[in-house]
Scaffold this motif. Structure first.
Motif, PDB file in Angstrom:
ATOM      1  N   ASN A   1       0.832  -1.205   0.000  1.00  0.00           N
ATOM      2  CA  ASN A   1       0.000   0.000   0.000  1.00  0.00           C
ATOM      3  C   ASN A   1       0.866   1.253   0.000  1.00  0.00           C
ATOM      4  OD1 ASN A   1      -2.334  -1.489  -0.009  1.00  0.00           O
ATOM      5  ND2 ASN A   1      -2.638  -1.381   2.202  1.00  0.00           N
ATOM      6  N   ALA A   2       1.948   1.224   0.773  1.00  0.00           N
ATOM      7  CA  ALA A   2       2.842   2.376   0.805  1.00  0.00           C
ATOM      8  C   ALA A   2       3.495   2.580  -0.549  1.00  0.00           C
ATOM      9  CB  ALA A   2       3.903   2.190   1.885  1.00  0.00           C
ATOM     10  N   LEU A   3       3.910   1.503  -1.172  1.00  0.00           N
ATOM     11  CA  LEU A   3       4.544   1.597  -2.487  1.00  0.00           C
ATOM     12  C   LEU A   3       3.560   2.128  -3.523  1.00  0.00           C
ATOM     13  CD1 LEU A   3       7.046   1.104  -4.178  1.00  0.00           C
ATOM     14  CD2 LEU A   3       6.266  -1.224  -4.553  1.00  0.00           C
ATOM     15  N   THR A   4       2.319   1.655  -3.449  1.00  0.00           N
ATOM     16  CA  THR A   4       1.290   2.152  -4.361  1.00  0.00           C
ATOM     17  C   THR A   4       1.052   3.637  -4.124  1.00  0.00           C
ATOM     18  OG1 THR A   4       0.240  -0.012  -4.392  1.00  0.00           O
ATOM     19  CG2 THR A   4      -1.097   1.845  -5.113  1.00  0.00           C
ATOM     20  N   GLY A   5       1.018   4.038  -2.857  1.00  0.00           N
ATOM     21  CA  GLY A   5       0.842   5.454  -2.531  1.00  0.00           C
ATOM     22  C   GLY A   5       1.983   6.303  -3.052  1.00  0.00           C
ATOM     23  N   TYR A   6       3.214   5.822  -2.887  1.00  0.00           N
ATOM     24  CA  TYR A   6       4.369   6.566  -3.385  1.00  0.00           C
ATOM     25  C   TYR A   6       4.358   6.637  -4.908  1.00  0.00           C
ATOM     26  CZ  TYR A   6       6.397   6.458   1.298  1.00  0.00           C
ATOM     27  OH  TYR A   6       6.622   6.625   2.627  1.00  0.00           O
ATOM     28  N   SER A   7       3.973   5.557  -5.556  1.00  0.00           N
ATOM     29  CA  SER A   7       3.891   5.562  -7.023  1.00  0.00           C
ATOM     30  C   SER A   7       2.841   6.556  -7.496  1.00  0.00           C
ATOM     31  CB  SER A   7       3.559   4.173  -7.543  1.00  0.00           C
ATOM     32  OG  SER A   7       4.592   3.276  -7.255  1.00  0.00           O
ATOM     33  N   SER A   8       1.702   6.569  -6.820  1.00  0.00           N
ATOM     34  CA  SER A   8       0.644   7.502  -7.174  1.00  0.00           C
ATOM     35  C   SER A   8       1.103   8.937  -6.965  1.00  0.00           C
ATOM     36  CB  SER A   8      -0.600   7.218  -6.332  1.00  0.00           C
ATOM     37  OG  SER A   8      -1.598   8.169  -6.594  1.00  0.00           O
ATOM     38  N   LEU A   9       1.765   9.186  -5.854  1.00  0.00           N
ATOM     39  CA  LEU A   9       2.280  10.523  -5.575  1.00  0.00           C
ATOM     40  C   LEU A   9       3.309  10.943  -6.619  1.00  0.00           C
ATOM     41  CD1 LEU A   9       2.468  12.986  -3.722  1.00  0.00           C
ATOM     42  CD2 LEU A   9       4.175  11.741  -2.382  1.00  0.00           C
ATOM     43  N   THR A  10       4.189  10.023  -6.978  1.00  0.00           N
ATOM     44  CA  THR A  10       5.198  10.309  -7.992  1.00  0.00           C
ATOM     45  C   THR A  10       4.537  10.628  -9.326  1.00  0.00           C
ATOM     46  OG1 THR A  10       6.769   8.839  -6.901  1.00  0.00           O
ATOM     47  CG2 THR A  10       7.216   9.400  -9.188  1.00  0.00           C
ATOM     48  N   ASN A  11       3.536   9.851  -9.694  1.00  0.00           N
ATOM     49  CA  ASN A  11       2.824  10.114 -10.956  1.00  0.00           C
ATOM     50  C   ASN A  11       2.139  11.479 -10.920  1.00  0.00           C
ATOM     51  OD1 ASN A  11       3.604   7.663 -12.010  1.00  0.00           O
ATOM     52  ND2 ASN A  11       1.722   6.621 -11.432  1.00  0.00           N
ATOM     53  N   ASP A  12       1.514  11.819  -9.786  1.00  0.00           N
ATOM     54  CA  ASP A  12       0.852  13.114  -9.652  1.00  0.00           C
ATOM     55  C   ASP A  12       1.864  14.256  -9.770  1.00  0.00           C
ATOM     56  OD1 ASP A  12      -1.533  11.803  -9.322  1.00  0.00           O
ATOM     57  OD2 ASP A  12      -1.613  12.076  -7.142  1.00  0.00           O
ATOM     58  N   LEU A  13       3.008  14.093  -9.121  1.00  0.00           N
ATOM     59  CA  LEU A  13       4.031  15.132  -9.172  1.00  0.00           C
ATOM     60  C   LEU A  13       4.589  15.294 -10.585  1.00  0.00           C
ATOM     61  CD1 LEU A  13       5.972  14.473  -5.851  1.00  0.00           C
ATOM     62  CD2 LEU A  13       4.500  16.415  -6.391  1.00  0.00           C
ATOM     63  N   GLN A  14       4.787  14.191 -11.287  1.00  0.00           N
ATOM     64  CA  GLN A  14       5.285  14.281 -12.661  1.00  0.00           C
ATOM     65  C   GLN A  14       4.266  14.950 -13.571  1.00  0.00           C
ATOM     66  OE1 GLN A  14       6.315  10.215 -13.496  1.00  0.00           O
ATOM     67  NE2 GLN A  14       8.397  10.448 -12.712  1.00  0.00           N
TER      68      GLN A  14
END
Length: 95
Positions: A30-43
């Protein structure tokens, strides 16, 4: 303690350890998914800001061109005013 009891305890301990590992693994997922989502949003936000910056730079360049044109026109007007004043003085008038 006989072998059956020891085996049962080991199976129970294995089940608890398995549950803990699954829980921690799921949290990590879940944390990894959250970080991936955050990274995608930031990009995505970065890309949007880059396109806005490009538009603002283009607008600024257009305004700078207009300012340069206006400055050239003003210089031409000032030269014409100076020429006309000299002509007025030459003809005996007062500017």
């Amino acid at each position: 303690m006989d072998a059956t009891t020891l085996g049962s305890l080991l199976v129970g301990l294995g089940a608890v350890v398995g549950a803990v590992v699954a829980y921690v693994g799921k949290r990590g997922e879940n944390a990894l998914t959250g970080y991936s989502s955050l990274t995608n949003d930031l990009q995505e936000e970065r890309d949007n800001l880059k396109s806005e910056l490009t538009a603002v730079k283009a607008e600024r360049d257009g305004l700078n061109t207009r300012l340069a044109e206006q400055a050239a026109l003003r210089a031409a007007d000032q030269a014409e005013i100076a020429r006309l004043r000299a002509l007025i003085v030459h003809l005996g008038g007062e500017p």
